[in-house]
Motif scaffolding. Structure first.
Motif, PDB file in Angstrom:
ATOM      1  N   ARG A 151       0.807  -1.229   0.000  1.00  0.00           N
ATOM      2  CA  ARG A 151       0.000   0.000   0.000  1.00  0.00           C
ATOM      3  C   ARG A 151       0.840   1.279   0.000  1.00  0.00           C
ATOM      4  O   ARG A 151       0.329   2.376   0.186  1.00  0.00           O
ATOM      5  CB  ARG A 151      -0.951   0.038   1.213  1.00  0.00           C
ATOM      6  N   GLN A 152       2.117   1.154  -0.167  1.00  0.00           N
ATOM      7  CA  GLN A 152       2.969   2.337  -0.279  1.00  0.00           C
ATOM      8  C   GLN A 152       4.274   1.934  -0.943  1.00  0.00           C
ATOM      9  O   GLN A 152       4.584   0.746  -1.023  1.00  0.00           O
ATOM     10  CB  GLN A 152       3.246   2.936   1.098  1.00  0.00           C
ATOM     11  N   ILE A 153       5.014   2.932  -1.405  1.00  0.00           N
ATOM     12  CA  ILE A 153       6.310   2.625  -1.998  1.00  0.00           C
ATOM     13  C   ILE A 153       7.306   2.434  -0.868  1.00  0.00           C
ATOM     14  O   ILE A 153       7.508   3.335  -0.052  1.00  0.00           O
ATOM     15  CB  ILE A 153       6.774   3.758  -2.932  1.00  0.00           C
ATOM     16  N   ALA A 154       7.909   1.269  -0.794  1.00  0.00           N
ATOM     17  CA  ALA A 154       8.872   1.009   0.276  1.00  0.00           C
ATOM     18  C   ALA A 154       9.762  -0.132  -0.155  1.00  0.00           C
ATOM     19  O   ALA A 154       9.551  -0.749  -1.201  1.00  0.00           O
ATOM     20  CB  ALA A 154       8.140   0.649   1.565  1.00  0.00           C
ATOM     21  N   GLY A 155      10.777  -0.417   0.674  1.00  0.00           N
ATOM     22  CA  GLY A 155      11.652  -1.564   0.415  1.00  0.00           C
ATOM     23  C   GLY A 155      10.957  -2.840   0.869  1.00  0.00           C
ATOM     24  O   GLY A 155       9.752  -2.850   1.157  1.00  0.00           O
ATOM     25  N   ASN A 156      11.732  -3.919   0.924  1.00  0.00           N
ATOM     26  CA  ASN A 156      11.146  -5.180   1.385  1.00  0.00           C
ATOM     27  C   ASN A 156      11.056  -5.200   2.905  1.00  0.00           C
ATOM     28  O   ASN A 156      11.990  -4.805   3.601  1.00  0.00           O
ATOM     29  CB  ASN A 156      11.979  -6.345   0.894  1.00  0.00           C
ATOM     30  N   TYR A 157       9.944  -5.702   3.402  1.00  0.00           N
ATOM     31  CA  TYR A 157       9.695  -5.707   4.842  1.00  0.00           C
ATOM     32  C   TYR A 157      10.794  -6.464   5.585  1.00  0.00           C
ATOM     33  O   TYR A 157      11.257  -6.042   6.640  1.00  0.00           O
ATOM     34  CB  TYR A 157       8.325  -6.338   5.115  1.00  0.00           C
ATOM     35  N   PHE A 217      17.195  -1.561   2.091  1.00  0.00           N
ATOM     36  CA  PHE A 217      15.781  -1.209   2.126  1.00  0.00           C
ATOM     37  C   PHE A 217      15.516   0.062   1.307  1.00  0.00           C
ATOM     38  O   PHE A 217      14.629   0.109   0.456  1.00  0.00           O
ATOM     39  CB  PHE A 217      15.373  -1.012   3.594  1.00  0.00           C
ATOM     40  N   ASP A 218      16.350   1.041   1.575  1.00  0.00           N
ATOM     41  CA  ASP A 218      16.207   2.324   0.899  1.00  0.00           C
ATOM     42  C   ASP A 218      16.419   2.179  -0.608  1.00  0.00           C
ATOM     43  O   ASP A 218      15.672   2.714  -1.415  1.00  0.00           O
ATOM     44  CB  ASP A 218      17.248   3.289   1.484  1.00  0.00           C
ATOM     45  N   HIS A 219      17.449   1.380  -0.941  1.00  0.00           N
ATOM     46  CA  HIS A 219      17.795   1.204  -2.352  1.00  0.00           C
ATOM     47  C   HIS A 219      16.628   0.569  -3.112  1.00  0.00           C
ATOM     48  O   HIS A 219      16.234   1.038  -4.190  1.00  0.00           O
ATOM     49  CB  HIS A 219      19.048   0.339  -2.466  1.00  0.00           C
ATOM     50  N   VAL A 220      16.069  -0.492  -2.520  1.00  0.00           N
ATOM     51  CA  VAL A 220      14.966  -1.188  -3.193  1.00  0.00           C
ATOM     52  C   VAL A 220      13.763  -0.258  -3.331  1.00  0.00           C
ATOM     53  O   VAL A 220      13.140  -0.159  -4.391  1.00  0.00           O
ATOM     54  CB  VAL A 220      14.597  -2.470  -2.405  1.00  0.00           C
ATOM     55  N   GLY A 221      13.475   0.487  -2.253  1.00  0.00           N
ATOM     56  CA  GLY A 221      12.333   1.405  -2.283  1.00  0.00           C
ATOM     57  C   GLY A 221      12.479   2.457  -3.366  1.00  0.00           C
ATOM     58  O   GLY A 221      11.558   2.709  -4.139  1.00  0.00           O
ATOM     59  N   ARG A 222      13.688   3.030  -3.454  1.00  0.00           N
ATOM     60  CA  ARG A 222      13.925   4.063  -4.461  1.00  0.00           C
ATOM     61  C   ARG A 222      13.818   3.511  -5.869  1.00  0.00           C
ATOM     62  O   ARG A 222      13.263   4.164  -6.763  1.00  0.00           O
ATOM     63  CB  ARG A 222      15.314   4.674  -4.268  1.00  0.00           C
ATOM     64  N   SER A 223      14.345   2.302  -6.064  1.00  0.00           N
ATOM     65  CA  SER A 223      14.290   1.770  -7.432  1.00  0.00           C
ATOM     66  C   SER A 223      12.838   1.467  -7.808  1.00  0.00           C
ATOM     67  O   SER A 223      12.443   1.630  -8.961  1.00  0.00           O
ATOM     68  CB  SER A 223      15.178   0.539  -7.576  1.00  0.00           C
ATOM     69  N   ARG A 224      12.031   1.069  -6.810  1.00  0.00           N
ATOM     70  CA  ARG A 224      10.607   0.859  -7.115  1.00  0.00           C
ATOM     71  C   ARG A 224       9.946   2.175  -7.514  1.00  0.00           C
ATOM     72  O   ARG A 224       9.130   2.215  -8.445  1.00  0.00           O
ATOM     73  CB  ARG A 224       9.893   0.281  -5.883  1.00  0.00           C
ATOM     74  N   MET A 225      10.339   3.224  -6.807  1.00  0.00           N
ATOM     75  CA  MET A 225       9.759   4.526  -7.145  1.00  0.00           C
ATOM     76  C   MET A 225      10.131   4.913  -8.579  1.00  0.00           C
ATOM     77  O   MET A 225       9.295   5.378  -9.351  1.00  0.00           O
ATOM     78  CB  MET A 225      10.268   5.578  -6.174  1.00  0.00           C
ATOM     79  N   THR A 226      11.408   4.683  -8.934  1.00  0.00           N
ATOM     80  CA  THR A 226      11.856   5.005 -10.294  1.00  0.00           C
ATOM     81  C   THR A 226      11.045   4.211 -11.314  1.00  0.00           C
ATOM     82  O   THR A 226      10.643   4.746 -12.355  1.00  0.00           O
ATOM     83  CB  THR A 226      13.355   4.667 -10.450  1.00  0.00           C
ATOM     84  N   GLN A 227      10.804   2.916 -11.012  1.00  0.00           N
ATOM     85  CA  GLN A 227      10.026   2.081 -11.934  1.00  0.00           C
ATOM     86  C   GLN A 227       8.609   2.639 -12.101  1.00  0.00           C
ATOM     87  O   GLN A 227       8.091   2.703 -13.217  1.00  0.00           O
ATOM     88  CB  GLN A 227       9.950   0.638 -11.417  1.00  0.00           C
ATOM     89  N   LEU A 228       8.023   3.042 -10.998  1.00  0.00           N
ATOM     90  CA  LEU A 228       6.656   3.570 -11.083  1.00  0.00           C
ATOM     91  C   LEU A 228       6.627   4.874 -11.882  1.00  0.00           C
ATOM     92  O   LEU A 228       5.695   5.133 -12.644  1.00  0.00           O
ATOM     93  CB  LEU A 228       6.087   3.798  -9.682  1.00  0.00           C
ATOM     94  N   GLU A 229       7.669   5.675 -11.715  1.00  0.00           N
ATOM     95  CA  GLU A 229       7.756   6.900 -12.519  1.00  0.00           C
ATOM     96  C   GLU A 229       7.862   6.550 -13.992  1.00  0.00           C
ATOM     97  O   GLU A 229       7.287   7.216 -14.852  1.00  0.00           O
ATOM     98  CB  GLU A 229       8.956   7.749 -12.074  1.00  0.00           C
ATOM     99  N   GLY A 230       8.585   5.447 -14.256  1.00  0.00           N
ATOM    100  CA  GLY A 230       8.706   4.953 -15.634  1.00  0.00           C
ATOM    101  C   GLY A 230       7.347   4.563 -16.188  1.00  0.00           C
ATOM    102  O   GLY A 230       7.029   4.839 -17.349  1.00  0.00           O
ATOM    103  N   VAL A 231       6.533   3.935 -15.337  1.00  0.00           N
ATOM    104  CA  VAL A 231       5.193   3.536 -15.765  1.00  0.00           C
ATOM    105  C   VAL A 231       4.393   4.768 -16.170  1.00  0.00           C
ATOM    106  O   VAL A 231       3.759   4.813 -17.233  1.00  0.00           O
ATOM    107  CB  VAL A 231       4.466   2.782 -14.621  1.00  0.00           C
TER     108      VAL A 231
END
Lengths: 157, 68, 542
Positions: C417-423, C432-446
């Motif tokens: 339910r939010q952009i974050a790293g793996n629990y 954690f931070d790295h994974v969260g940021r890369s997910r954010m970048t992917q979503l921006e790509g979307v």
């Protein structure tokens, strides 16, 4: 008829008429005292506009320069008057800074003049790129002057 | 100009270069101060501005960073 | 008794402010504020009106109780108080009422006029403030009780510039500095020589071309004021020059932002153009804020150009002094021109810049107060409706065109339910931070792909993803507050400076200076427009 005339001039065409009127027509009377008044418009203070970068020192230097420049130019004006009308040698010359209408009436009151002479109110000249004479040639609305008058006002045609 | 007009010296602070001579009969009300600012010199003005900025910055930091 | 009478306006303003603050506190103004879209500032409105009102009343009482003295407290606090309160009241009224009203009115006039008035004239609070200042001076004049306070405008504007120093990074300052030195250097010297050459052609006296060239070249009236005594300008020449520059500058203030918007300039380009082409430095700041009053990017660029020009001013004075001095034999020392004229507040600007570079306001990992926070936080979650939308879209296979990484990011967004790293990685902050940021970048790509029509997503899905991305972008409260302070300082200073522009000084424009001024001013504005569009294209501020 009059004892002390206050001639207000600042070198414009209208003022020239006032000068010639006073020195050619009124000076038949040998006891007549003439004071020539040149008023420097107070608005020079506002001439620095929205400048905020200069230090106060630069600012003061500028205003000093303006004042000296004005004094020089006014002195030239007076010399011109003296040159063109020999009678003007006997006249007294005064220079003041301030709101024009207020200053004229105030000086007239202080010196107990019984007549003020000014040039006619002229229509604004059409745009011309040939600058003449002094800066800030002030124009005064006569209705500003009238309610303040301590003595008769004569407008030289 | 009548040179015999009496002059008086007035204090005008740093900005007015210490003191200045004006005609005694001058209309002081109309002359008013020429200074641009309430400060007596630019250095004072600039330094006060800097101090004010530092105080503002400190207060902002205090309430938005250090106290929360 | 007369002292109380003198303080009457301040008493009235103070009482008015307090009454306004109290009414606002009861919540009675919420409906009005919502209609004006200012309800977010209501808290600030209450605090500011109450504090300013209380200070005004206190000061007015002290002023009417005691004889005006000569102490520091008198000169710096009591006497200027009336004017300061007046400008503040104007600033508040303009920001909270006039600007929104102008917007609403011009929106309702749109069918009639065919365009939005405030957009075309850039009537935001800065422009409105300057106009209000100009109107006040030229109609009623600056009221007597306010005169000492209005003189604080310059001081407050300096504070604004100093505070602005906190918003630059090293890279920006270096890049903008180089641009500004080249552009300003070229155009300043170019204009100075153009005017001198024009003066030669039209056979005008040296003193006049000297004054005019400085005014058209560097910073308008400021340069005129600095150069006039050096070149011994005649009074008519000064009057004409100042009048020309002031009227040209005021026209520029309205025309530049409009042209900039029509030409589709970005903030950096516009800042550079305004900083080069507009004459008076206050008007540069005003035009920059008129172009964009919310984001201060433009102001940042323009102000660097402004500072460069200020530093160029002594050089020009020196050049003109030598050029003119040949005849008079008058000599000017380096000290009297460079050291006496050096603006000390620029050192303050650099000090705040240094403090900001050391990470005092936001850690170095933050970009100018903006940072990304992907840690677990209830507040960064998407709303339940948005979650529903995303979940439905996923089950209907709406995300078919996405790459594996993008799909993973969307799946994870629905899961967490939010952009974050793996629990499971939450102990390892870096991972954690790295994974969260890369997910954010992917979503921006979307989002970018959807915008480019490479994939098809419904509007609701897009807005849900947008919201999720927005939620992890945080702004440092410190930087936001500092910026707000700075904008208030600029607004205060510009209103006060507007009050210094008298009708008379503008209408003095005339003579040869207006001809030469218009030629050189337009040449400079046009040339710098193209040069900026051509050169400054690639400076990106983040």
């Amino acid at each position: 008829m009059f004892n002390h005339v206050l001639l207000c001039t600042h070198g414009t065409e209208g003022a020239l008429k006032a000068e010639s009127f006073v020195f050619q027509k009124l000076t038949d009377n040998p006891t007549l005292k003439v004071t020539v008044l040149t008023v420097l418009d107070e608005d020079w203070r506002g001439m620095t506009g929205d400048d905020w970068l200069n230090s106060s020192k630069t600012h003061t230097t500028f205003l000093d320069h303006v004042e000296n420049q004005m004094n020089e130019e006014i002195a030239e004006e007076w010399q011109r008057i003296k040159d063109s009308y020999p009678v003007a040698d006997q006249a007294e010359f005064l220079q003041r800074t301030g709101n024009i209408a207020k200053t004229i009436t105030k000086v007239a009151e202080q010196l107990a003049c019984d007549l003020i002479v000014i040039g006619p109110y002229r229509k604004k000249k059409k745009f011309s790129i040939h600058s003449t004479g002094m800066g800030l040639k002030a124009r005064m609305k006569n209705q500003e002057l009238h309610p303040l008058l301590p003595c008769p006002l004569l407008i030289a045609p | 100009m009548s040179d015999e007009e009496k002059k008086v010296t007035i204090e005008t602070g740093d900005a007015g270069k210490g003191s200045t001579e004006i005609a005694e009969g001058a209309n002081t009300e109309e002359l008013e101060e020429r200074a641009l600012s309430v400060f007596s010199s630019d250095r004072n003005e600039d330094i006060t501005a800097l101090i004010f900025c530092l105080i503002t910055t400190f207060l902002v930091l205090l309430f938005t960073k250090w106290m929360v | 008794m007369s002292r109380i009478k003198d303080q009457m306006p301040v008493l009235i303003m103070g009482t008015g402010l307090i009454i306004y603050g109290l009414i606002a506190k009861t919540g009675a103004l919420e409906g009005l504020a919502k209609a004006l879209h200012t309800h977010k500032t209501l808290d600030l409105q209450i605090t500011m009106t109450l504090v300013v009102g209380a200070i005004a009343l206190l000061g007015a009482f002290i002023n009417s109780a005691k004889e005006p003295g000569n102490s520091n407290f008198d000169t710096f606090v009591l006497q200027p108080l009336g004017g300061i309160v007046l400008i503040l009241v104007m600033a508040m009224a303009i920001r909270w009422y006039m600007e929104p009203l102008v917007k609403i009115m011009s929106k309702s006039l749109q069918p009639l006029l065919g365009f939005k008035l405030y957009k075309v004239l850039n009537l935001n609070y800065v422009v409105l403030g300057i106009l209000a200042g100009v109107v006040l001076t030229n109609t009623w004049g600056i009221p007597k009780f306010a005169a000492p306070g209005v003189k604080c405008a310059r001081f407050v504007l300096k504070m604004g510039v100093i505070m602005l120093g906190a918003r630059y990074s090293f890279a920006e300052l270096a890049k903008l500095g180089v641009y500004s030195v080249w552009l300003v250097g070229f155009f300043v010297l170019g204009t100075v020589f153009l005017v001198l050459w024009l003066g030669n052609i039209f056979k005008q006296p040296k003193s006049m071309t000297g004054v005019l060239s400085a005014g058209m070249g560097v910073c308008g009236v400021s340069a005129t004021v600095a150069v006039a005594p050096v070149v011994k300008a005649k009074s008519a020449e000064m009057a004409y020059t100042i009048g020309t520059i002031l009227s040209f500058g005021i026209i520029c203030m309205f025309v530049f932002p409009t042209i900039g918007k029509l030409a589709g300039m970005n903030p950096v380009q516009f800042g550079a153009w305004a900083g080069t082409g507009i004459l008076n430095s206050a008007q540069v700041a005003a035009a920059a804020l008129a172009f964009n009053a919310v984001d201060i990017k433009t102001l940042k660029v323009a102000e660097i150009f402004n500072i460069t020009r200020v530093l160029f001013l002594p050089i020009i004075v020196l050049v003109l002094a030598t050029w003119f001095g040949k005849e008079t034999g008058q000599k000017l020392s380096f000290k009297s021109i460079v050291i006496d004229k050096f603006p000390v507040f620029i050192l303050g600007f650099l000090l705040l810049f240094a403090m900001s570079s050391m990470g005092l306001f936001s850690p170095p990992s933050h970009y100018k107060g903006k940072y990304i926070d992907v840690s677990y936080n209830d507040r960064t979650q998407v709303t339940s409706e948005e979650w529903e939308t995303l979940n439905n879209a996923m089950s209907k296979n709406a995300f078919s065109g996405l790459s594996t990484e993008q799909l993973e990011a969307v799946t994870n967004l629905i899961e967490q339910r939010q952009i974050a790293g793996n629990y499971d990685d939450r102990a390892n902050k870096k991972e954690f931070d790295h994974v969260g940021r890369s997910r954010m970048t992917q979503l921006e790509g979307v989002l970018a792909a959807a915008k480019a029509n490479q994939i098809k997503l419904s509007g609701e899905v897009k807005s849900a993803i947008k919201h999720a991305v927005k939620q992890v972008h945080k702004k440092s409260k410190t930087v936001v507050t500092l910026t707000n302070c700075m904008i208030w300082f600029f607004a205060f200073g510009l209103i006060g400076l507007g009050m210094q522009i008298t009708k008379k000084s503008i209408t003095q424009a005339g003579g040869w200076p207006i001809v030469m001024g218009v030629i050189s001013g337009i040449t400079k504005a046009t040339l710098s427009f193209f040069v900026v569009l051509w050169l400054v294209k690639d400076v990106v501020l983040n």
